[in-house]
Write an enzyme that holds these catalytic residues in place. Sequence first.
Site, PDB file in Angstrom:
ATOM      1  N   HIS A  54      48.927  45.161  40.602  1.00 40.51           N
ATOM      2  CA  HIS A  54      47.879  46.025  40.037  1.00 40.51           C
ATOM      3  C   HIS A  54      47.113  46.702  41.167  1.00 40.51           C
ATOM      4  CE1 HIS A  54      44.513  46.389  36.766  1.00 40.51           C
ATOM      5  NE2 HIS A  54      44.545  47.443  37.547  1.00 40.51           N
ATOM      6  N   HIS A  56      45.814  50.806  42.666  1.00 39.45           N
ATOM      7  CA  HIS A  56      45.646  52.243  42.401  1.00 39.45           C
ATOM      8  C   HIS A  56      45.648  52.928  43.767  1.00 39.45           C
ATOM      9  CE1 HIS A  56      44.035  51.555  38.185  1.00 39.45           C
ATOM     10  NE2 HIS A  56      43.706  50.398  38.736  1.00 39.45           N
ATOM     11  N   ASN A  88      47.059  55.922  36.368  1.00 39.17           N
ATOM     12  CA  ASN A  88      45.909  56.802  36.117  1.00 39.17           C
ATOM     13  C   ASN A  88      45.652  57.728  37.301  1.00 39.17           C
ATOM     14  OD1 ASN A  88      44.988  54.587  37.636  1.00 39.17           O
ATOM     15  ND2 ASN A  88      42.892  54.794  36.913  1.00 39.17           N
ATOM     16  N   HIS A 207      42.721  41.815  34.623  1.00 37.12           N
ATOM     17  CA  HIS A 207      41.360  41.485  35.086  1.00 37.12           C
ATOM     18  C   HIS A 207      40.449  40.805  34.063  1.00 37.12           C
ATOM     19  CE1 HIS A 207      41.098  45.461  33.340  1.00 37.12           C
ATOM     20  NE2 HIS A 207      41.441  46.099  34.437  1.00 37.12           N
ATOM     21  N   ASP A 273      43.610  44.710  41.776  1.00 27.42           N
ATOM     22  CA  ASP A 273      43.046  45.901  41.127  1.00 27.42           C
ATOM     23  C   ASP A 273      42.404  46.789  42.189  1.00 27.42           C
ATOM     24  OD1 ASP A 273      42.325  47.805  39.348  1.00 27.42           O
ATOM     25  OD2 ASP A 273      40.828  46.616  38.274  1.00 27.42           O
TER      26      ASP A 273
END
Length: 412
Positions: A54, A56, A88, A207, A273
């Site tokens: 996970h 980004h 995203n 999360h 994350d």
Amino acid sequence: MTDYFRGKFFIDGEFKERYVEVENGKIKSISIEKGNGKVKALDGLVLPAGVDIHVHFRDPGEESKEDFYSGSKSAIYGGTSTVADMPNNIKPINSQEVFNEKLKAITGRSFADFALYQLPIGKEIQGAIGQKIFMGKSTGGIISDVTKIINDERVKVFHAENQLCLDKYKIDDKDLKSHDNSRPLECEIEAVESISGLWLNNVLIAHATSRTVAEVANSFGFKVEVTPHHLLLNREMKLGPLGKVNPPLRKRIIQEDLLNYLSKGLVHVVSSDHAPHTLEEKEVFESAPSGMPGVETRLPLILMLSKRGIISLDYAVKLLSTNPAQTLGISKGKIAPGYDADFIITDLEEEPIKNENLHYKCGWTTFEGFNGIFPNDLILRGEEIMVEREIVEQPRGEFLSGEKRRGKNNQE
Ligand code: DOR
Ligand code: ZN
């Protein structure tokens, strides 16, 4: 090319002095005696390298925050050989075309092996490792149509905050406390409960911020992911906008209870994350985007927890490497024949985490003041990528296509 690595390998929950034979980047055999071939001795304790499912990395589109080169470099320095990147992006990953563009843009620029998620669009994007479903709006403002989820064997990662609930509690958030109040635990629990009505397999609740969320998720047979920030940080800390994240940092007692729950062994995965934003964007609380970096400190912090006896080293390795790899259906995260030869070498000594030693493009961390256990070396598919805390290779991370993983998930 090395044929054998000799060292103290973490195998089946303990360190064993072994010869590990590597062929084409994979572990071929593990033995007490050496066979014929070149041997490289590894000095230290050898663990499977980390798998962070996970992150980004913002690439392409928001390279001022991070890109695949800088993000994957941080991953390697933090002992993680493999990442899975969220969809995203500025141009959301909602078609084959956009997916292919993203893959093209990042190919050749990753130090770590990488997989990419898609959003649910009613069909499989060829190559995507799984689907990321936003039940509530977060950074990027995406809200997913759950009727477009495909129930194939690939992982479905849920951002579980219920949008109706978020709408109900919406207030102007001016600090960590009001941010928590504007996205309360209740919204997470409602979202997890609603997912149970979708009857999907291979669900991962991303999360989870509290024991209750984790327990509810477990009761439905979902896998549970937690992050180092929800385990170690809380809204009472003086983090300001840097600590603004979705779902939010909770009260101290909830955070401590989550850490306690971790020691029960019912969490499946720890992911970072990793969601960096620039310092300029993070200046004013109200307008600051949610998210914080973490790919470089995830494994060091969890190894620190094991060193301090909060969890066992065996469980730490499962949380950091074995379970995340198995969730994606990739043969990594374990020192056993047939798995990729992805190792870290460490002395398991704690040291203070210092922002100046990290490699994020955004240039900040919320974990200064904590200790971590950083690896000295990293081996990716049998090749030394980091030696004595320096990356010695050009980016040679490979794309892990979801197509090849069909039917391999949930193997164990
Ligand atoms: O805080 C967050 N930041 N939560 C998310 O769901 C997205 C992430 C981001 O992309 O910045
Ligand atoms: Zn995320």
